[in-house]
Design a protein around this motif. Structure first.
Motif, PDB file in Angstrom:
ATOM      1  N   LYS A 246       3.164  -2.908  43.900  1.00 11.97           N
ATOM      2  CA  LYS A 246       3.425  -2.631  45.317  1.00 11.97           C
ATOM      3  C   LYS A 246       4.326  -3.683  45.952  1.00 11.97           C
ATOM      4  CE  LYS A 246      -0.827  -4.957  46.804  1.00 11.97           C
ATOM      5  NZ  LYS A 246      -2.106  -4.793  47.536  1.00 11.97           N
ATOM      6  N   TYR A 247       4.485  -4.839  45.299  1.00 10.92           N
ATOM      7  CA  TYR A 247       5.359  -5.885  45.831  1.00 10.92           C
ATOM      8  C   TYR A 247       6.831  -5.607  45.522  1.00 10.92           C
ATOM      9  CZ  TYR A 247       1.236  -8.720  46.777  1.00 10.92           C
ATOM     10  OH  TYR A 247       0.043  -9.189  47.275  1.00 10.92           O
ATOM     11  N   TYR A 248       7.092  -4.633  44.665  1.00 11.05           N
ATOM     12  CA  TYR A 248       8.476  -4.313  44.290  1.00 11.05           C
ATOM     13  C   TYR A 248       8.723  -2.793  44.331  1.00 11.05           C
ATOM     14  CZ  TYR A 248       8.735  -9.104  42.521  1.00 11.05           C
ATOM     15  OH  TYR A 248       8.733 -10.476  42.419  1.00 11.05           O
ATOM     16  N   SER A 249       7.987  -2.084  45.158  1.00 12.20           N
ATOM     17  CA  SER A 249       8.100  -0.623  45.199  1.00 12.20           C
ATOM     18  C   SER A 249       9.496  -0.158  45.626  1.00 12.20           C
ATOM     19  CB  SER A 249       7.035  -0.031  46.126  1.00 12.20           C
ATOM     20  OG  SER A 249       7.178  -0.561  47.445  1.00 12.20           O
ATOM     21  N   LEU A 250      10.109  -0.844  46.592  1.00 13.78           N
ATOM     22  CA  LEU A 250      11.447  -0.451  47.039  1.00 13.78           C
ATOM     23  C   LEU A 250      12.523  -0.889  46.050  1.00 13.78           C
ATOM     24  CD1 LEU A 250      11.303  -1.165  50.897  1.00 13.78           C
ATOM     25  CD2 LEU A 250      11.003   1.005  49.677  1.00 13.78           C
ATOM     26  N   GLU A 251      12.303  -1.982  45.383  1.00 10.46           N
ATOM     27  CA  GLU A 251      13.275  -2.438  44.381  1.00 10.46           C
ATOM     28  C   GLU A 251      13.295  -1.513  43.153  1.00 10.46           C
ATOM     29  OE1 GLU A 251      12.477  -5.912  46.955  1.00 10.46           O
ATOM     30  OE2 GLU A 251      11.262  -4.352  46.015  1.00 10.46           O
ATOM     31  N   GLY A 252      12.205  -0.813  42.910  1.00 13.85           N
ATOM     32  CA  GLY A 252      12.145   0.098  41.772  1.00 13.85           C
ATOM     33  C   GLY A 252      11.648  -0.593  40.498  1.00 13.85           C
ATOM     34  N   SER A 253      11.549   0.167  39.414  1.00 14.45           N
ATOM     35  CA  SER A 253      11.060  -0.392  38.151  1.00 14.45           C
ATOM     36  C   SER A 253      11.976  -1.507  37.690  1.00 14.45           C
ATOM     37  CB  SER A 253      10.972   0.704  37.081  1.00 14.45           C
ATOM     38  OG  SER A 253      12.217   1.347  36.907  1.00 14.45           O
ATOM     39  N   ASN A 254      11.367  -2.591  37.183  1.00 10.53           N
ATOM     40  CA  ASN A 254      12.163  -3.776  36.846  1.00 10.53           C
ATOM     41  C   ASN A 254      11.388  -4.672  35.891  1.00 10.53           C
ATOM     42  OD1 ASN A 254      10.787  -6.169  38.452  1.00 10.53           O
ATOM     43  ND2 ASN A 254      10.790  -4.373  39.823  1.00 10.53           N
ATOM     44  N   VAL A 255      12.057  -5.724  35.435  1.00  8.09           N
ATOM     45  CA  VAL A 255      11.425  -6.765  34.628  1.00  8.09           C
ATOM     46  C   VAL A 255      11.563  -8.080  35.382  1.00  8.09           C
ATOM     47  CG1 VAL A 255      11.528  -8.109  32.486  1.00  8.09           C
ATOM     48  CG2 VAL A 255      11.848  -5.627  32.427  1.00  8.09           C
ATOM     49  N   TYR A 256      10.431  -8.737  35.550  1.00  4.69           N
ATOM     50  CA  TYR A 256      10.398 -10.060  36.172  1.00  4.69           C
ATOM     51  C   TYR A 256      10.538 -11.072  35.032  1.00  4.69           C
ATOM     52  CZ  TYR A 256       8.319 -14.150  38.503  1.00  4.69           C
ATOM     53  OH  TYR A 256       8.064 -15.406  39.025  1.00  4.69           O
ATOM     54  N   PHE A 257      11.609 -11.937  35.117  1.00  7.75           N
ATOM     55  CA  PHE A 257      11.803 -12.923  34.058  1.00  7.75           C
ATOM     56  C   PHE A 257      12.047 -14.297  34.677  1.00  7.75           C
ATOM     57  CE2 PHE A 257      14.388 -15.413  31.086  1.00  7.75           C
ATOM     58  CZ  PHE A 257      13.574 -15.376  29.961  1.00  7.75           C
ATOM     59  N   ALA A 258      11.191 -15.236  34.267  1.00  6.71           N
ATOM     60  CA  ALA A 258      11.317 -16.607  34.782  1.00  6.71           C
ATOM     61  C   ALA A 258      11.390 -17.575  33.611  1.00  6.71           C
ATOM     62  CB  ALA A 258      10.127 -16.946  35.674  1.00  6.71           C
ATOM     63  N   LEU A 259      12.138 -18.661  33.812  1.00  7.21           N
ATOM     64  CA  LEU A 259      12.261 -19.713  32.797  1.00  7.21           C
ATOM     65  C   LEU A 259      11.891 -21.048  33.438  1.00  7.21           C
ATOM     66  CD1 LEU A 259      13.206 -20.403  29.877  1.00  7.21           C
ATOM     67  CD2 LEU A 259      15.473 -20.878  30.878  1.00  7.21           C
ATOM     68  N   GLU A 260      11.026 -21.800  32.754  1.00 11.85           N
ATOM     69  CA  GLU A 260      10.600 -23.095  33.274  1.00 11.85           C
ATOM     70  C   GLU A 260      10.891 -24.182  32.247  1.00 11.85           C
ATOM     71  OE1 GLU A 260       6.462 -22.730  34.109  1.00 11.85           O
ATOM     72  OE2 GLU A 260       6.719 -21.295  35.757  1.00 11.85           O
ATOM     73  N   LYS A 261      11.164 -25.383  32.788  1.00 12.83           N
ATOM     74  CA  LYS A 261      11.352 -26.568  31.967  1.00 12.83           C
ATOM     75  C   LYS A 261      10.378 -27.632  32.454  1.00 12.83           C
ATOM     76  CE  LYS A 261      13.207 -29.879  29.457  1.00 12.83           C
ATOM     77  NZ  LYS A 261      12.800 -30.150  28.089  1.00 12.83           N
ATOM     78  N   ASP A 262       9.417 -27.948  31.578  1.00 11.06           N
ATOM     79  CA  ASP A 262       8.369 -28.910  31.938  1.00 11.06           C
ATOM     80  C   ASP A 262       7.630 -28.498  33.207  1.00 11.06           C
ATOM     81  OD1 ASP A 262       9.042 -30.495  29.721  1.00 11.06           O
ATOM     82  OD2 ASP A 262      10.580 -31.564  30.884  1.00 11.06           O
ATOM     83  N   GLY A 263       7.409 -27.201  33.339  1.00  7.11           N
ATOM     84  CA  GLY A 263       6.649 -26.676  34.477  1.00  7.11           C
ATOM     85  C   GLY A 263       7.451 -26.414  35.718  1.00  7.11           C
ATOM     86  N   GLU A 264       8.745 -26.743  35.720  1.00  9.35           N
ATOM     87  CA  GLU A 264       9.596 -26.520  36.894  1.00  9.35           C
ATOM     88  C   GLU A 264      10.550 -25.352  36.621  1.00  9.35           C
ATOM     89  OE1 GLU A 264       9.322 -28.009  39.764  1.00  9.35           O
ATOM     90  OE2 GLU A 264       7.708 -29.299  39.056  1.00  9.35           O
TER      91      GLU A 264
END
Length: 273
Positions: A246-264
Protein backbone atom coordinates in the motif's frame (compact mmCIF):
# COMPACT_ATOMS: atom_id res chain seq x y z
CA UNK A 1 -50.78 -167.86 -6.12
CA UNK A 2 -49.24 -168.15 -2.72
CA UNK A 3 -45.78 -168.20 -4.31
CA UNK A 4 -46.57 -164.95 -6.10
CA UNK A 5 -47.65 -163.23 -2.94
CA UNK A 6 -44.53 -164.30 -1.16
CA UNK A 7 -42.44 -162.97 -3.98
CA UNK A 8 -44.20 -159.65 -3.85
CA UNK A 9 -43.76 -159.43 -0.12
CA UNK A 10 -40.12 -160.27 -0.33
CA UNK A 11 -39.52 -157.59 -2.95
CA UNK A 12 -41.85 -155.03 -1.40
CA UNK A 13 -39.16 -153.84 0.95
CA UNK A 14 -36.65 -153.56 -1.81
CA UNK A 15 -39.03 -151.51 -3.89
CA UNK A 16 -39.77 -149.28 -0.94
CA UNK A 17 -36.07 -148.84 -0.29
CA UNK A 18 -35.47 -147.95 -3.93
CA UNK A 19 -38.33 -145.45 -3.92
CA UNK A 20 -37.04 -143.89 -0.70
CA UNK A 21 -33.56 -143.59 -2.14
CA UNK A 22 -34.97 -142.03 -5.28
CA UNK A 23 -36.96 -139.56 -3.23
CA UNK A 24 -33.90 -138.66 -1.20
CA UNK A 25 -31.83 -138.14 -4.35
CA UNK A 26 -34.57 -136.01 -5.83
CA UNK A 27 -34.77 -133.81 -2.77
CA UNK A 28 -31.01 -133.55 -2.64
CA UNK A 29 -30.84 -132.48 -6.29
CA UNK A 30 -33.60 -129.94 -5.82
CA UNK A 31 -31.78 -128.52 -2.81
CA UNK A 32 -28.51 -128.31 -4.68
CA UNK A 33 -30.20 -126.70 -7.65
CA UNK A 34 -31.98 -124.23 -5.41
CA UNK A 35 -28.77 -123.39 -3.50
CA UNK A 36 -26.89 -122.91 -6.73
CA UNK A 37 -29.56 -120.60 -8.06
CA UNK A 38 -29.57 -118.65 -4.84
CA UNK A 39 -25.76 -118.30 -4.93
CA UNK A 40 -25.79 -116.99 -8.49
CA UNK A 41 -28.47 -114.47 -7.62
CA UNK A 42 -26.46 -113.30 -4.63
CA UNK A 43 -23.35 -113.00 -6.80
CA UNK A 44 -25.32 -110.96 -9.35
CA UNK A 45 -26.65 -108.68 -6.62
CA UNK A 46 -23.14 -108.20 -5.23
CA UNK A 47 -21.85 -107.37 -8.73
CA UNK A 48 -24.65 -104.84 -9.23
CA UNK A 49 -23.88 -103.22 -5.87
CA UNK A 50 -20.16 -103.01 -6.72
CA UNK A 51 -20.99 -101.44 -10.08
CA UNK A 52 -23.28 -98.87 -8.46
CA UNK A 53 -20.64 -98.12 -5.84
CA UNK A 54 -17.99 -97.56 -8.54
CA UNK A 55 -20.36 -95.27 -10.46
CA UNK A 56 -21.04 -93.21 -7.32
CA UNK A 57 -17.29 -92.83 -6.73
CA UNK A 58 -16.78 -91.65 -10.32
CA UNK A 59 -19.58 -89.09 -10.04
CA UNK A 60 -18.23 -87.82 -6.70
CA UNK A 61 -14.75 -87.48 -8.16
CA UNK A 62 -16.05 -85.50 -11.14
CA UNK A 63 -17.97 -83.18 -8.80
CA UNK A 64 -14.93 -82.69 -6.55
CA UNK A 65 -12.34 -81.94 -9.27
CA UNK A 66 -14.01 -78.70 -10.57
CA UNK A 67 -14.43 -77.55 -6.97
CA UNK A 68 -10.72 -78.08 -6.29
CA UNK A 69 -9.83 -76.26 -9.49
CA UNK A 70 -12.14 -73.41 -8.50
CA UNK A 71 -10.49 -73.16 -5.08
CA UNK A 72 -7.05 -73.10 -6.73
CA UNK A 73 -8.20 -70.38 -9.12
CA UNK A 74 -9.56 -68.40 -6.16
CA UNK A 75 -6.23 -68.67 -4.36
CA UNK A 76 -4.40 -67.55 -7.51
CA UNK A 77 -6.77 -64.58 -7.85
CA UNK A 78 -6.27 -63.67 -4.18
CA UNK A 79 -2.49 -63.82 -4.55
CA UNK A 80 -2.59 -61.73 -7.72
CA UNK A 81 -4.78 -59.12 -6.03
CA UNK A 82 -2.18 -58.64 -3.27
CA UNK A 83 0.52 -57.47 -5.68
CA UNK A 84 1.32 -53.85 -4.83
CA UNK A 85 1.33 -51.56 -7.81
CA UNK A 86 3.63 -48.57 -8.01
CA UNK A 87 2.05 -45.43 -6.60
CA UNK A 88 3.29 -43.50 -9.34
CA UNK A 89 3.89 -44.28 -12.96
CA UNK A 90 7.26 -43.36 -14.46
CA UNK A 91 6.69 -40.78 -17.23
CA UNK A 92 8.02 -41.63 -20.64
CA UNK A 93 9.59 -39.21 -23.05
CA UNK A 94 7.51 -38.53 -26.13
CA UNK A 95 10.31 -37.06 -28.15
CA UNK A 96 13.08 -39.24 -29.53
CA UNK A 97 16.57 -37.80 -29.33
CA UNK A 98 19.72 -39.40 -30.66
CA UNK A 99 22.05 -40.66 -27.93
CA UNK A 100 24.86 -38.10 -27.37
CA UNK A 101 28.46 -39.24 -27.48
CA UNK A 102 29.73 -37.07 -24.62
CA UNK A 103 28.67 -34.74 -21.83
CA UNK A 104 28.70 -31.67 -24.09
CA UNK A 105 26.38 -33.40 -26.55
CA UNK A 106 24.13 -34.41 -23.64
CA UNK A 107 23.73 -30.80 -22.52
CA UNK A 108 23.11 -29.75 -26.13
CA UNK A 109 20.45 -32.42 -26.60
CA UNK A 110 18.66 -31.32 -23.44
CA UNK A 111 18.82 -27.69 -24.56
CA UNK A 112 17.16 -28.62 -27.86
CA UNK A 113 14.28 -30.26 -25.99
CA UNK A 114 13.65 -27.52 -23.44
CA UNK A 115 14.59 -24.48 -25.53
CA UNK A 116 16.78 -23.32 -22.65
CA UNK A 117 20.52 -23.75 -22.27
CA UNK A 118 22.03 -25.39 -19.21
CA UNK A 119 23.98 -22.20 -18.53
CA UNK A 120 20.76 -20.14 -18.49
CA UNK A 121 19.06 -22.58 -16.13
CA UNK A 122 22.03 -22.52 -13.78
CA UNK A 123 22.20 -18.74 -13.86
CA UNK A 124 18.48 -18.48 -13.01
CA UNK A 125 17.98 -21.10 -10.32
CA UNK A 126 21.25 -22.55 -9.01
CA UNK A 127 22.37 -21.74 -5.49
CA UNK A 128 25.88 -22.53 -4.25
CA UNK A 129 25.54 -24.58 -1.06
CA UNK A 130 28.99 -23.64 0.19
CA UNK A 131 31.12 -20.66 -0.83
CA UNK A 132 34.26 -21.44 -2.79
CA UNK A 133 36.07 -18.70 -0.85
CA UNK A 134 35.36 -15.85 1.54
CA UNK A 135 32.78 -13.41 0.25
CA UNK A 136 34.31 -10.52 -1.64
CA UNK A 137 32.44 -7.68 -3.28
CA UNK A 138 34.21 -6.54 -6.44
CA UNK A 139 33.31 -2.86 -6.80
CA UNK A 140 34.98 -2.80 -10.22
CA UNK A 141 32.81 -5.67 -11.50
CA UNK A 142 29.79 -3.85 -10.09
CA UNK A 143 26.22 -5.06 -9.81
CA UNK A 144 23.74 -6.80 -12.08
CA UNK A 145 20.38 -5.10 -12.45
CA UNK A 146 17.93 -7.17 -10.35
CA UNK A 147 15.11 -6.59 -12.83
CA UNK A 148 14.78 -4.99 -16.23
CA UNK A 149 12.79 -1.81 -15.84
CA UNK A 150 12.87 1.93 -15.47
CA UNK A 151 13.88 3.62 -12.21
CA UNK A 152 10.69 5.05 -10.71
CA UNK A 153 12.30 6.69 -7.67
CA UNK A 154 16.01 7.54 -7.50
CA UNK A 155 18.28 7.01 -4.54
CA UNK A 156 18.81 10.27 -2.68
CA UNK A 157 19.98 10.79 0.88
CA UNK A 158 20.87 14.47 0.39
CA UNK A 159 17.57 15.79 -0.92
CA UNK A 160 14.04 14.56 -0.38
CA UNK A 161 12.17 12.69 -3.11
CA UNK A 162 8.43 12.91 -3.75
CA UNK A 163 6.47 9.69 -3.11
CA UNK A 164 3.16 9.78 -4.99
CA UNK A 165 1.32 7.18 -2.88
CA UNK A 166 2.36 8.86 0.37
CA UNK A 167 1.97 12.32 -1.16
CA UNK A 168 5.06 13.53 0.64
CA UNK A 169 8.77 14.18 0.21
CA UNK A 170 11.27 12.00 2.02
CA UNK A 171 14.80 10.67 1.72
CA UNK A 172 15.13 7.51 -0.29
CA UNK A 173 17.91 5.02 0.68
CA UNK A 174 17.12 2.73 -2.28
CA UNK A 175 16.18 2.73 -5.94
CA UNK A 176 12.65 1.77 -6.91
CA UNK A 177 12.72 -0.12 -10.25
CA UNK A 178 9.51 -0.84 -12.14
CA UNK A 179 8.70 -4.43 -13.03
CA UNK A 180 5.77 -6.60 -14.04
CA UNK A 181 4.20 -8.95 -11.53
CA UNK A 182 5.82 -12.42 -11.79
CA UNK A 183 8.99 -11.09 -13.44
CA UNK A 184 12.14 -12.83 -12.20
CA UNK A 185 14.30 -10.92 -9.73
CA UNK A 186 18.02 -11.71 -9.99
CA UNK A 187 20.83 -11.53 -7.47
CA UNK A 188 22.85 -8.38 -8.17
CA UNK A 189 26.10 -9.98 -6.94
CA UNK A 190 27.48 -13.09 -5.29
CA UNK A 191 26.35 -13.29 -1.69
CA UNK A 192 24.85 -15.12 1.25
CA UNK A 193 21.23 -14.69 2.31
CA UNK A 194 21.23 -13.52 5.91
CA UNK A 195 17.54 -12.73 6.36
CA UNK A 196 14.15 -13.28 4.73
CA UNK A 197 11.35 -11.33 6.35
CA UNK A 198 8.15 -9.42 5.59
CA UNK A 199 7.21 -5.88 6.53
CA UNK A 200 4.35 -3.61 5.54
CA UNK A 201 6.51 -1.19 3.55
CA UNK A 202 8.58 -3.43 1.26
CA UNK A 203 6.66 -6.69 1.65
CA UNK A 204 8.75 -9.85 1.36
CA UNK A 205 12.33 -8.64 1.78
CA UNK A 206 15.61 -10.53 1.29
CA UNK A 207 18.90 -9.31 2.77
CA UNK A 208 22.24 -10.60 1.40
CA UNK A 209 25.79 -10.23 2.64
CA UNK A 210 28.04 -9.45 -0.36
CA UNK A 211 31.32 -9.33 1.57
CA UNK A 212 33.72 -6.52 2.41
CA UNK A 213 31.01 -4.76 4.44
CA UNK A 214 28.50 -4.54 1.57
CA UNK A 215 24.88 -5.59 2.01
CA UNK A 216 22.10 -5.77 -0.60
CA UNK A 217 18.39 -5.53 0.26
CA UNK A 218 15.64 -6.69 -2.15
CA UNK A 219 12.00 -5.77 -1.45
CA UNK A 220 8.54 -6.29 -3.03
CA UNK A 221 9.25 -9.99 -3.75
CA UNK A 222 7.28 -13.23 -3.60
CA UNK A 223 7.95 -16.96 -3.94
CA UNK A 224 11.52 -16.85 -2.65
CA UNK A 225 12.79 -20.48 -3.00
CA UNK A 226 15.63 -20.20 -0.46
CA UNK A 227 16.25 -19.98 3.25
CA UNK A 228 18.67 -17.90 5.26
CA UNK A 229 22.18 -19.28 4.85
CA UNK A 230 21.93 -20.03 1.12
CA UNK A 231 24.76 -18.78 -1.11
CA UNK A 232 23.80 -17.36 -4.50
CA UNK A 233 25.78 -16.23 -7.48
CA UNK A 234 25.11 -13.06 -9.47
CA UNK A 235 22.26 -13.74 -11.88
CA UNK A 236 20.55 -16.43 -9.78
CA UNK A 237 16.81 -15.95 -9.40
CA UNK A 238 16.00 -14.78 -5.88
CA UNK A 239 12.25 -14.60 -6.35
CA UNK A 240 9.56 -12.86 -8.41
CA UNK A 241 7.99 -9.41 -8.54
CA UNK A 242 4.96 -9.19 -6.27
CA UNK A 243 1.97 -6.87 -6.14
CA UNK A 244 3.06 -3.53 -4.61
CA UNK A 245 2.36 -2.84 -0.97
CA UNK A 246 0.00 0.00 0.00
CA UNK A 247 3.03 2.31 0.32
CA UNK A 248 3.70 1.99 -3.42
CA UNK A 249 0.21 1.46 -4.87
CA UNK A 250 0.41 4.49 -7.19
CA UNK A 251 3.96 3.73 -8.27
CA UNK A 252 2.83 0.26 -9.38
CA UNK A 253 4.59 -3.11 -9.16
CA UNK A 254 8.31 -2.66 -8.56
CA UNK A 255 11.48 -3.95 -6.93
CA UNK A 256 12.94 -2.15 -3.94
CA UNK A 257 16.75 -2.39 -4.07
CA UNK A 258 19.12 -0.90 -1.52
CA UNK A 259 22.89 -1.18 -1.12
CA UNK A 260 24.71 -0.53 2.16
CA UNK A 261 28.36 -0.22 3.09
CA UNK A 262 29.12 -0.92 6.74
CA UNK A 263 25.47 -0.28 7.56
CA UNK A 264 25.25 3.06 5.72
CA UNK A 265 23.21 3.42 2.48
CA UNK A 266 25.11 4.07 -0.76
CA UNK A 267 23.82 4.78 -4.25
CA UNK A 268 23.48 1.42 -6.03
CA UNK A 269 23.13 3.08 -9.45
CA UNK A 270 26.83 3.95 -9.30
CA UNK A 271 27.63 0.18 -9.27
CA UNK A 272 25.18 -1.04 -11.90
CA UNK A 273 26.84 -2.23 -15.09
Amino acid sequence: MRRGNNFFRRNQYKIAAVCLAAAILGLTGAYVYTARGTGEEENQQVAVKETEKAERKTVAKKETEPKQETEQDSRKTAIASTVVKPKKEIPTRTKTVAEPENAADTAKAEDNETGQTAEDETAETAAVLEPAADLHFDAQAGLVWPVEGAVILDYNMEQTVYFSTLDQYKYNPAVIISGNVNDKVKAAANGKITDISTNEVTGCTVTMDLGDGYTAVYGQLKEVPYEAGAYLEAGNTIGFVSEPTKYYSLEGSNVYFALEKDGEPVDPVEFFQ
